[in-house]
Scaffold this motif. Structure first.
Motif, PDB file in Angstrom:
ATOM      1  N   ALA A   1      54.687   4.702 -11.967  1.00  0.00           N
ATOM      2  CA  ALA A   1      56.115   4.407 -11.915  1.00  0.00           C
ATOM      3  C   ALA A   1      56.821   4.788 -13.206  1.00  0.00           C
ATOM      4  CB  ALA A   1      56.337   2.922 -11.627  1.00  0.00           C
ATOM      5  N   LEU A   2      56.048   4.972 -14.279  1.00  0.00           N
ATOM      6  CA  LEU A   2      56.637   5.362 -15.559  1.00  0.00           C
ATOM      7  C   LEU A   2      57.180   6.784 -15.540  1.00  0.00           C
ATOM      8  CD1 LEU A   2      53.918   3.963 -17.981  1.00  0.00           C
ATOM      9  CD2 LEU A   2      56.181   3.012 -17.541  1.00  0.00           C
ATOM     10  N   VAL A   3      56.678   7.598 -14.636  1.00  0.00           N
ATOM     11  CA  VAL A   3      57.041   9.015 -14.601  1.00  0.00           C
ATOM     12  C   VAL A   3      58.142   9.231 -13.574  1.00  0.00           C
ATOM     13  CG1 VAL A   3      56.204  11.357 -14.270  1.00  0.00           C
ATOM     14  CG2 VAL A   3      54.682   9.613 -15.221  1.00  0.00           C
ATOM     15  N   PRO A   4      59.327   9.685 -13.987  1.00  0.00           N
ATOM     16  CA  PRO A   4      60.404   9.928 -13.028  1.00  0.00           C
ATOM     17  C   PRO A   4      60.020  11.039 -12.054  1.00  0.00           C
ATOM     18  CG  PRO A   4      60.976  10.798 -15.191  1.00  0.00           C
ATOM     19  CD  PRO A   4      59.711  10.032 -15.360  1.00  0.00           C
ATOM     20  N   PRO A   5      60.457  10.938 -10.802  1.00  0.00           N
ATOM     21  CA  PRO A   5      60.051  11.935  -9.809  1.00  0.00           C
ATOM     22  C   PRO A   5      60.634  13.308 -10.114  1.00  0.00           C
ATOM     23  CG  PRO A   5      61.681  10.416  -8.893  1.00  0.00           C
ATOM     24  CD  PRO A   5      61.283   9.871 -10.225  1.00  0.00           C
ATOM     25  N   PRO A   6      59.795  14.349 -10.200  1.00  0.00           N
ATOM     26  CA  PRO A   6      60.321  15.691 -10.473  1.00  0.00           C
ATOM     27  C   PRO A   6      61.111  16.221  -9.286  1.00  0.00           C
ATOM     28  CG  PRO A   6      57.978  15.783  -9.964  1.00  0.00           C
ATOM     29  CD  PRO A   6      58.333  14.338 -10.046  1.00  0.00           C
ATOM     30  N   GLY A   7      62.171  16.948  -9.588  1.00  0.00           N
ATOM     31  CA  GLY A   7      62.958  17.574  -8.539  1.00  0.00           C
ATOM     32  C   GLY A   7      63.765  16.614  -7.691  1.00  0.00           C
ATOM     33  N   ALA A   8      63.899  15.360  -8.146  1.00  0.00           N
ATOM     34  CA  ALA A   8      64.620  14.370  -7.355  1.00  0.00           C
ATOM     35  C   ALA A   8      66.119  14.622  -7.394  1.00  0.00           C
ATOM     36  CB  ALA A   8      64.332  12.969  -7.881  1.00  0.00           C
ATOM     37  N   ASP A   9      66.804  14.295  -6.270  1.00  0.00           N
ATOM     38  CA  ASP A   9      68.260  14.350  -6.312  1.00  0.00           C
ATOM     39  C   ASP A   9      68.771  13.141  -7.101  1.00  0.00           C
ATOM     40  OD1 ASP A   9      68.317  12.080  -4.594  1.00  0.00           O
ATOM     41  OD2 ASP A   9      68.404  13.354  -2.819  1.00  0.00           O
ATOM     42  N   ARG A  10      70.062  13.116  -7.349  1.00  0.00           N
ATOM     43  CA  ARG A  10      70.632  12.095  -8.231  1.00  0.00           C
ATOM     44  C   ARG A  10      70.340  10.684  -7.736  1.00  0.00           C
ATOM     45  NH1 ARG A  10      75.543   9.236  -8.909  1.00  0.00           N
ATOM     46  NH2 ARG A  10      76.157   8.992 -11.141  1.00  0.00           N
ATOM     47  N   ASP A  11      70.563  10.436  -6.460  1.00  0.00           N
ATOM     48  CA  ASP A  11      70.380   9.084  -5.937  1.00  0.00           C
ATOM     49  C   ASP A  11      68.925   8.637  -6.035  1.00  0.00           C
ATOM     50  OD1 ASP A  11      73.051   8.919  -5.387  1.00  0.00           O
ATOM     51  OD2 ASP A  11      72.855   9.336  -3.236  1.00  0.00           O
ATOM     52  N   THR A  12      68.003   9.554  -5.745  1.00  0.00           N
ATOM     53  CA  THR A  12      66.575   9.226  -5.812  1.00  0.00           C
ATOM     54  C   THR A  12      66.157   8.932  -7.244  1.00  0.00           C
ATOM     55  OG1 THR A  12      66.128  10.622  -3.890  1.00  0.00           O
ATOM     56  CG2 THR A  12      64.250  10.053  -5.292  1.00  0.00           C
ATOM     57  N   ALA A  13      66.668   9.729  -8.188  1.00  0.00           N
ATOM     58  CA  ALA A  13      66.337   9.527  -9.596  1.00  0.00           C
ATOM     59  C   ALA A  13      66.873   8.185 -10.102  1.00  0.00           C
ATOM     60  CB  ALA A  13      66.894  10.674 -10.432  1.00  0.00           C
ATOM     61  N   ILE A  14      68.086   7.845  -9.697  1.00  0.00           N
ATOM     62  CA  ILE A  14      68.669   6.561 -10.101  1.00  0.00           C
ATOM     63  C   ILE A  14      67.862   5.410  -9.514  1.00  0.00           C
ATOM     64  CG2 ILE A  14      70.674   5.059  -9.807  1.00  0.00           C
ATOM     65  CD1 ILE A  14      72.412   7.616 -10.022  1.00  0.00           C
ATOM     66  N   ALA A  15      67.517   5.515  -8.232  1.00  0.00           N
ATOM     67  CA  ALA A  15      66.758   4.448  -7.578  1.00  0.00           C
ATOM     68  C   ALA A  15      65.398   4.254  -8.244  1.00  0.00           C
ATOM     69  CB  ALA A  15      66.579   4.770  -6.096  1.00  0.00           C
ATOM     70  N   ALA A  16      64.748   5.336  -8.663  1.00  0.00           N
ATOM     71  CA  ALA A  16      63.444   5.237  -9.316  1.00  0.00           C
ATOM     72  C   ALA A  16      63.565   4.526 -10.656  1.00  0.00           C
ATOM     73  CB  ALA A  16      62.843   6.621  -9.497  1.00  0.00           C
ATOM     74  N   ASP A  17      64.637   4.811 -11.399  1.00  0.00           N
ATOM     75  CA  ASP A  17      64.824   4.163 -12.697  1.00  0.00           C
ATOM     76  C   ASP A  17      65.127   2.678 -12.516  1.00  0.00           C
ATOM     77  OD1 ASP A  17      65.119   4.897 -15.700  1.00  0.00           O
ATOM     78  OD2 ASP A  17      66.870   3.649 -15.318  1.00  0.00           O
ATOM     79  N   VAL A  18      65.931   2.338 -11.526  1.00  0.00           N
ATOM     80  CA  VAL A  18      66.216   0.927 -11.246  1.00  0.00           C
ATOM     81  C   VAL A  18      64.921   0.195 -10.893  1.00  0.00           C
ATOM     82  CG1 VAL A  18      67.355  -0.651  -9.629  1.00  0.00           C
ATOM     83  CG2 VAL A  18      68.617   1.309 -10.558  1.00  0.00           C
ATOM     84  N   ALA A  19      64.093   0.819 -10.057  1.00  0.00           N
ATOM     85  CA  ALA A  19      62.828   0.196  -9.663  1.00  0.00           C
ATOM     86  C   ALA A  19      61.912   0.002 -10.863  1.00  0.00           C
ATOM     87  CB  ALA A  19      62.138   1.053  -8.602  1.00  0.00           C
ATOM     88  N   LEU A  20      61.893   0.977 -11.773  1.00  0.00           N
ATOM     89  CA  LEU A  20      61.061   0.863 -12.967  1.00  0.00           C
ATOM     90  C   LEU A  20      61.484  -0.335 -13.807  1.00  0.00           C
ATOM     91  CD1 LEU A  20      58.995   1.857 -15.044  1.00  0.00           C
ATOM     92  CD2 LEU A  20      60.772   3.375 -15.954  1.00  0.00           C
ATOM     93  N   TYR A  21      62.788  -0.487 -14.031  1.00  0.00           N
ATOM     94  CA  TYR A  21      63.236  -1.584 -14.894  1.00  0.00           C
ATOM     95  C   TYR A  21      63.213  -2.932 -14.190  1.00  0.00           C
ATOM     96  CZ  TYR A  21      63.728   1.195 -18.944  1.00  0.00           C
ATOM     97  OH  TYR A  21      63.413   1.970 -20.038  1.00  0.00           O
ATOM     98  N   ARG A  22      63.193  -2.946 -12.866  1.00  0.00           N
ATOM     99  CA  ARG A  22      62.894  -4.186 -12.165  1.00  0.00           C
ATOM    100  C   ARG A  22      61.440  -4.589 -12.423  1.00  0.00           C
ATOM    101  NH1 ARG A  22      66.680  -6.905 -11.913  1.00  0.00           N
ATOM    102  NH2 ARG A  22      68.395  -6.656 -10.461  1.00  0.00           N
ATOM    103  N   LEU A  23      60.583  -3.595 -12.598  1.00  0.00           N
ATOM    104  CA  LEU A  23      59.153  -3.819 -12.800  1.00  0.00           C
ATOM    105  C   LEU A  23      58.833  -4.262 -14.224  1.00  0.00           C
ATOM    106  CD1 LEU A  23      56.363  -3.461 -11.350  1.00  0.00           C
ATOM    107  CD2 LEU A  23      56.335  -1.134 -12.277  1.00  0.00           C
ATOM    108  N   ILE A  24      59.467  -3.617 -15.216  1.00  0.00           N
ATOM    109  CA  ILE A  24      59.088  -3.864 -16.611  1.00  0.00           C
ATOM    110  C   ILE A  24      60.135  -4.658 -17.400  1.00  0.00           C
ATOM    111  CG2 ILE A  24      57.713  -1.753 -16.648  1.00  0.00           C
ATOM    112  CD1 ILE A  24      59.905  -0.461 -18.368  1.00  0.00           C
ATOM    113  N   GLY A  25      61.298  -4.920 -16.811  1.00  0.00           N
ATOM    114  CA  GLY A  25      62.374  -5.591 -17.529  1.00  0.00           C
ATOM    115  C   GLY A  25      62.082  -7.049 -17.823  1.00  0.00           C
ATOM    116  N   SER A  26      63.025  -7.697 -18.485  1.00  0.00           N
ATOM    117  CA  SER A  26      62.849  -9.064 -18.977  1.00  0.00           C
ATOM    118  C   SER A  26      63.118 -10.096 -17.887  1.00  0.00           C
ATOM    119  CB  SER A  26      63.803  -9.309 -20.152  1.00  0.00           C
ATOM    120  OG  SER A  26      63.505  -8.454 -21.231  1.00  0.00           O
TER     121      SER A  26
END
Length: 289
Positions: A156-181
């Motif tokens: 999950a640390l690695v952003p998806p290559p070739g992702a469209d904008r919405d997919t890239a944003i969703a992946a980052d949100v999911a990552l910080y839901r996982l590792i955030g405070s």
């Protein structure tokens, strides 16, 4: 935004505060851009009397992208095969040293988070004449017996290559839901807003993979840290699932005279609720210099 040539590449940087104040250099972590240092956090440090500099590491944001080097083999990397590593953490340390020298900062107070903490630690070991004080936040020593992640899916640390904008944003949100405070939980809107800013400014998954490979190949810094004489504070969230607090404890144990600050409820991010104790610790440590 400004650009400075350093160690054969261009580094994009931004400043806050009065250039006549003592320099405080912020070094960001894996795959993150300078905007991951929140504006309010930087402004609060400037209000404490620092000339604050934040910058994009190589391969992220608006600093030089090194796509001509190719992408490391992640499967091999996680299996212990480091043959596809494209550059070393030492190269990123040299980038940072070149920035301090190029901006004529003299001795800077250096603050690093996560991978940035690793860079800051090694900079203090290799180039102590450039470092007035060291603050290592949510980081570790490079000793593989400490600081290990408790994530079920490290991919999950690695952003998806070739992702469209919405997919890239969703992946980052999911990552910080996982590792955030968990003690300072952000809203979905805040996470999406932060993710969109990063994606729109400079989405570059290949750079994150190359940085991850550099971390994997980095040697244990413990012996070097034991020789440090620079004032050091080590700050870590008690709820960090990406770099276990044992990494922070090991860092503080290694550096003679280091102070350890553990923050309840803090994970692997910089929510506004933890700014005050972090800024207090950085300022007090800098005063020791």
């Amino acid at each position: 935004m400004n650009v400075l040539a350093s160690n054969g590449i261009d580094l994009c940087y931004e400043t806050f505060g009065n250039a006549d104040d003592p320099a405080l250099l912020l070094v960001m972590g894996l795959g993150e851009q300078l905007i991951a240092w929140p504006d309010g956090f930087c402004a609060a440090l400037a209000a404490r009397g620092f000339h604050v500099i934040r910058f994009d590491n190589r391969d992220v944001g608006r600093s030089t992208w090194l796509d001509d080097l190719g992408v490391p083999d992640l499967a091999a990397l996680f299996g212990g095969d480091l043959s596809s590593v494209r550059y070393q953490l030492a190269d990123m340390v040299a980038d940072t040293a070149g920035l301090i020298e190029g901006l004529r900062l003299g001795r800077a107070h250096v603050v690093g988070v996560s991978m940035g903490g690793m860079i800051a630690q090694q900079l203090a070991v290799d180039r102590p004449e450039l470092v007035a004080s060291l603050a290592s936040i949510m980081s570790t020593t490079g000793d593989r017996t400490v600081g290990q992640a408790s994530l079920e899916n490290p991919g999950a640390l690695v952003p998806p290559p070739g992702a469209d904008r919405d997919t890239a944003i969703a992946a980052d949100v999911a990552l910080y839901r996982l590792i955030g405070s968990p003690g300072f939980e952000a809203s979905d809107e805040e996470l999406a807003r932060n993710a969109a800013a990063k994606v729109d400014r400079g989405y570059h998954p290949a750079g994150t993979v190359r940085q991850l490979a550099a971390i994997a190949a980095a040697p244990d810094r413990t012996a070097g840290l034991r020789a440090l004489t620079v004032p050091t504070v080590v700050i870590h969230g008690e709820a960090d699932r990406l770099i276990d607090p044992s990494g922070g404890r090991a860092t503080a144990d290694a550096v003679p005279g280091a102070e350890l600050v553990l923050i309840p409820g803090m994970g692997h991010d910089l929510p506004e609720g933890v700014w005050a104790p972090i800024i207090d610790a950085i300022s007090a440590n800098a005063a020791r210099a």
